[in-house]
Design an enzyme around this catalytic site. Structure first.
Site, PDB file in Angstrom:
ATOM      1  N   HIS A  57       6.083   1.740  11.849  1.00 36.59           N
ATOM      2  CA  HIS A  57       6.856   2.847  11.288  1.00 36.59           C
ATOM      3  C   HIS A  57       5.974   4.098  11.286  1.00 36.59           C
ATOM      4  CE1 HIS A  57       8.968   5.070   8.090  1.00 36.59           C
ATOM      5  NE2 HIS A  57       9.970   4.208   8.227  1.00 36.59           N
TER       6      HIS A  57
ATOM      7  N   LEU B 139       0.853  -1.191   0.000  1.00 35.94           N
ATOM      8  CA  LEU B 139       0.000   0.000   0.000  1.00 35.94           C
ATOM      9  C   LEU B 139       0.886   1.238   0.000  1.00 35.94           C
ATOM     10  CD1 LEU B 139      -2.866   1.208   0.295  1.00 35.94           C
ATOM     11  CD2 LEU B 139      -2.470   1.192   2.751  1.00 35.94           C
TER      12      LEU B 139
HETATM   13  C1  LIG Z   1      -0.945   4.354   3.821  1.00 36.97           C
HETATM   14  C2  LIG Z   1      -1.265   5.551   2.962  1.00 36.97           C
HETATM   15  C3  LIG Z   1      -1.595   5.063   1.538  1.00 36.97           C
HETATM   16  C4  LIG Z   1      -2.533   6.252   3.503  1.00 36.97           C
HETATM   17  O1  LIG Z   1      -2.785   7.407   2.772  1.00 36.97           O
HETATM   18  P1  LIG Z   1      -2.961   8.811   3.548  1.00 36.97           P
HETATM   19  O2  LIG Z   1      -1.709   9.095   4.304  1.00 36.97           O
HETATM   20  O3  LIG Z   1      -3.436   9.836   2.560  1.00 36.97           O
HETATM   21  O4  LIG Z   1      -4.126   8.422   4.555  1.00 36.97           O
HETATM   22  P2  LIG Z   1      -5.147   9.345   5.363  1.00 36.97           P
HETATM   23  O5  LIG Z   1      -6.453   9.179   4.727  1.00 36.97           O
HETATM   24  O6  LIG Z   1      -4.597  10.719   5.546  1.00 36.97           O
HETATM   25  O7  LIG Z   1      -5.136   8.663   6.777  1.00 36.97           O
HETATM   26  C5  LIG Z   1      -5.756   7.458   7.011  1.00 36.97           C
HETATM   27  C6  LIG Z   1      -6.230   7.443   8.452  1.00 36.97           C
HETATM   28  O8  LIG Z   1      -5.089   7.466   9.319  1.00 36.97           O
HETATM   29  C7  LIG Z   1      -5.209   8.557  10.233  1.00 36.97           C
HETATM   30  N1  LIG Z   1      -3.850   9.023  10.520  1.00 36.97           N
HETATM   31  C8  LIG Z   1      -3.078   9.841   9.781  1.00 36.97           C
HETATM   32  N2  LIG Z   1      -1.883  10.010  10.370  1.00 36.97           N
HETATM   33  C9  LIG Z   1      -1.885   9.291  11.504  1.00 36.97           C
HETATM   34  C10 LIG Z   1      -0.962   9.050  12.552  1.00 36.97           C
HETATM   35  N3  LIG Z   1       0.245   9.604  12.537  1.00 36.97           N
HETATM   36  N4  LIG Z   1      -1.337   8.232  13.556  1.00 36.97           N
HETATM   37  C11 LIG Z   1      -2.557   7.644  13.571  1.00 36.97           C
HETATM   38  N5  LIG Z   1      -3.483   7.827  12.603  1.00 36.97           N
HETATM   39  C12 LIG Z   1      -3.157   8.632  11.592  1.00 36.97           C
HETATM   40  C13 LIG Z   1      -6.050   9.571   9.499  1.00 36.97           C
HETATM   41  O9  LIG Z   1      -6.680  10.447  10.408  1.00 36.97           O
HETATM   42  C14 LIG Z   1      -7.049   8.656   8.818  1.00 36.97           C
HETATM   43  O10 LIG Z   1      -8.003   8.200   9.755  1.00 36.97           O
HETATM   44  P3  LIG Z   1      -9.571   8.548   9.586  1.00 36.97           P
HETATM   45  O11 LIG Z   1      -9.958   7.847   8.315  1.00 36.97           O
HETATM   46  O12 LIG Z   1     -10.184   7.965  10.811  1.00 36.97           O
HETATM   47  O13 LIG Z   1      -9.651  10.023   9.487  1.00 36.97           O
HETATM   48  C15 LIG Z   1      -0.080   6.548   2.931  1.00 36.97           C
HETATM   49  O14 LIG Z   1       0.058   7.142   4.222  1.00 36.97           O
HETATM   50  C16 LIG Z   1       1.242   5.938   2.530  1.00 36.97           C
HETATM   51  O15 LIG Z   1       1.516   5.731   1.344  1.00 36.97           O
HETATM   52  N6  LIG Z   1       2.142   5.659   3.523  1.00 36.97           N
HETATM   53  C17 LIG Z   1       3.527   5.244   3.285  1.00 36.97           C
HETATM   54  C18 LIG Z   1       3.645   3.822   2.863  1.00 36.97           C
HETATM   55  C19 LIG Z   1       3.402   2.808   3.959  1.00 36.97           C
HETATM   56  O16 LIG Z   1       4.017   2.864   5.015  1.00 36.97           O
HETATM   57  N7  LIG Z   1       2.498   1.912   3.632  1.00 36.97           N
HETATM   58  C20 LIG Z   1       2.096   0.853   4.476  1.00 36.97           C
HETATM   59  C21 LIG Z   1       3.095  -0.264   4.475  1.00 36.97           C
HETATM   60  S1  LIG Z   1       2.401  -1.673   5.329  1.00 36.97           S
HETATM   61  C22 LIG Z   1       1.507  -2.460   4.112  1.00 36.97           C
HETATM   62  O17 LIG Z   1       1.626  -2.196   2.941  1.00 36.97           O
HETATM   63  C23 LIG Z   1       0.507  -3.466   4.591  1.00 36.97           C
HETATM   64  C24 LIG Z   1      -0.794  -2.832   4.944  1.00 36.97           C
HETATM   65  C25 LIG Z   1      -1.750  -2.667   3.790  1.00 36.97           C
HETATM   66  O18 LIG Z   1      -1.436  -3.111   2.670  1.00 36.97           O
HETATM   67  O19 LIG Z   1      -2.840  -2.141   4.032  1.00 36.97           O
HETATM   68  N1  LIG Z   2       7.606  -5.744   9.014  1.00 37.07           N
HETATM   69  C1  LIG Z   2       7.761  -5.499   7.767  1.00 37.07           C
HETATM   70  N2  LIG Z   2       8.778  -4.789   7.367  1.00 37.07           N
HETATM   71  N3  LIG Z   2       6.860  -6.004   6.971  1.00 37.07           N
HETATM   72  C2  LIG Z   2       6.713  -5.651   5.606  1.00 37.07           C
HETATM   73  C3  LIG Z   2       5.951  -4.344   5.617  1.00 37.07           C
HETATM   74  C4  LIG Z   2       5.631  -3.714   4.370  1.00 37.07           C
HETATM   75  C5  LIG Z   2       4.389  -4.043   3.637  1.00 37.07           C
HETATM   76  N4  LIG Z   2       3.522  -5.021   4.197  1.00 37.07           N
HETATM   77  C6  LIG Z   2       4.798  -4.422   2.238  1.00 37.07           C
HETATM   78  O1  LIG Z   2       3.994  -4.757   1.463  1.00 37.07           O
HETATM   79  O2  LIG Z   2       5.929  -4.322   1.857  1.00 37.07           O
END
Ligand SMILES: CC(C)(COP(=O)(O)OP(=O)(O)OC[C@H]1O[C@@H](n2cnc3c(N)ncnc32)[C@H](O)[C@@H]1OP(=O)(O)O)[C@@H](O)C(=O)NCCC(=O)NCCSC(=O)CCC(=O)O
Ligand SMILES: NC(=[NH2+])NCCC[C@H](N)C(=O)O
Length: 344
Positions: A230, A126
């Protein structure tokens, strides 16, 4: 309009950009041309394949701005993990050391290696590029997978997991890995994470501590990050918690990031997704007083398309989605075709 669709060969350069931007600990997108190309090819095969039960399929989607053609993000589903190479986790359990004679009672946390999630479906990869982290695109990217899974439930397992990226800094230093590195591995976290991303996991069984680990014997810094995500992964976790995903004590072997799980049928989006026939209408025929944003998709596989917009009305009585012509066109559907949707 932002449209989600299966990745294709022409997206290679965009996928590589995202692999670079996603940084350390984003295991599923290592910066490696061959691996990224084979990921795209495997995804294309998966969408095209007839499936009776989930096996080695991997479905990778990209979010495209269909005006500019720019790729804004990725999102993916693995149909069944750990079936070709083992999938390892640590499970954080408890053990009690008690002496009645001495009146001593201690509870200690134990990390035990296991393969408990073998066969589960995994949502992963994601990523929304930084400039587009505003509005509903992130939520749409995360939740659209559940709409796809609801439509094609036979292709997925009953249990769905997500491995959340654990704590590490910008240089790729992970406090949990630091401890493992010192005592067992002697290689840096980015290198270990890269090898796992490439599918090279043999070194894990060769070098990983063979016996359960008492968590209180780890460095304080390592203990502090067990089960934590993270900084940049907090929004992703929040989105899954809202879907009903829970942490049951399973953590990543390397950075101790939490793995969360849910039953497919219990996921909020799966429960709320509606299906109905598409009715193409003029904008003035829509009732937009409620100002809801809907995510809508066609019901296809290789031609899967999804988008989100306020110009959508759901009519429960007739089980129909009213949409404007540009949305119907983006979804590649005609009047009367079946579509699927949920309120974003
Ligand atoms: C994950 C996304 C795509 C989410 O997009 P956005 O940042 O625009 O999301 P958003 O709509 O602003 O926020 C989503 C929800 O999280 C809340 N939110 C925002 N910042 C926060 C924080 N610091 N702590 C807790 N909650 C938080 C917001 O209020 C919102 O909740 P409300 O809806 O209640 O308002 C992005 O942040 C991103 O690309 N992140 C970096 C990559 C990453 O680390 N990806 C995950 C890896 S792990 C993985 O891939 C496995 C998990 C998976 O595939 O789902
Ligand atoms: N603990 C970890 N580093 N797990 C992998 C996390 C990242 C995420 N699930 C991915 O698609 O790559």
């Amino acid at each position: 309009m932002q449209v989600l669709r299966p990745i294709s060969e022409k997206d290679f350069a965009a996928l590589k950009t995202i692999a670079i931007e996603s940084g350390h600990g984003f295991t599923s997108l290592p910066v490696d041309d061959d691996l990224l190309s084979s990921k795209i090819a495997r995804s294309e095969q998966s969408f095209a394949k007839t499936v009776v039960q989930p096996q080695d399929e991997g479905y990778l989607f990209v979010l495209e701005d269909n005006d500019s053609g720019e790729i804004l993000g990725t999102t993916a589903i693995e149909a069944a993990v750990g079936m070709q190479t083992p999938l390892y986790h640590y499970h954080l359990g408890k053990t009690v050391h008690h002496s009645r004679t001495l009146n001593v009672y201690n509870t200690v946390d134990i990390l035990s290696m296991c393969n408990d999630y073998t066969g589960a479906s995994e949502i992963c990869t994601l990523f929304l590029r930084e400039p587009f982290r505003k509005g509903l695109a992130g939520r749409f990217l995360s939740r659209s997978r559940f709409n796809f899974m609801a439509l094609h439930a036979d292709r997925f397992s009953d249990t769905v997991i997500a491995e959340m990226r654990g704590v590490s800094d910008e240089d790729g230093h992970s406090p949990f890995w630091q401890w493992l590195q010192e005592h067992f591995f002697s290689i840096e976290f980015p290198q270990a994470d890269h090898l796992v991303g490439l599918g090279d996991k043999v070194f894990i069984s060769e070098l990983m501590p063979k016996y359960p680990i008492y968590a209180n014997l780890l460095s304080k810094k390592a203990q502090a990050v067990i089960g934590h995500v993270h900084e940049k992964t907090k929004p992703a976790l929040r989105l899954l918690e809202k879907e009903g995903f829970e942490h049951r004590g399973y953590v990543d072997l390397f950075d101790a990031g939490p793995t969360v799980e849910s039953r497919l049928q219990n996921i909020k989006t799966v429960r709320e997704t509606k299906r109905g026939a598409v009715r193409i209408v003029k904008p003035e025929e829509l009732n937009l007083t409620e100002a809801q944003t809907w995510s809508v998709s066609n019901c296809g596989l290789a031609n899967f398309r999804a988008t989100f917009d306020t110009q959508v009305n759901w009519c429960g009585k007739t089980a129909a989605f009213k949409v404007t012509a540009d949305i119907a066109s983006a979804l590649q559907v005609s009047e009367g075709d079946e579509v699927s949707g949920f309120i974003l």
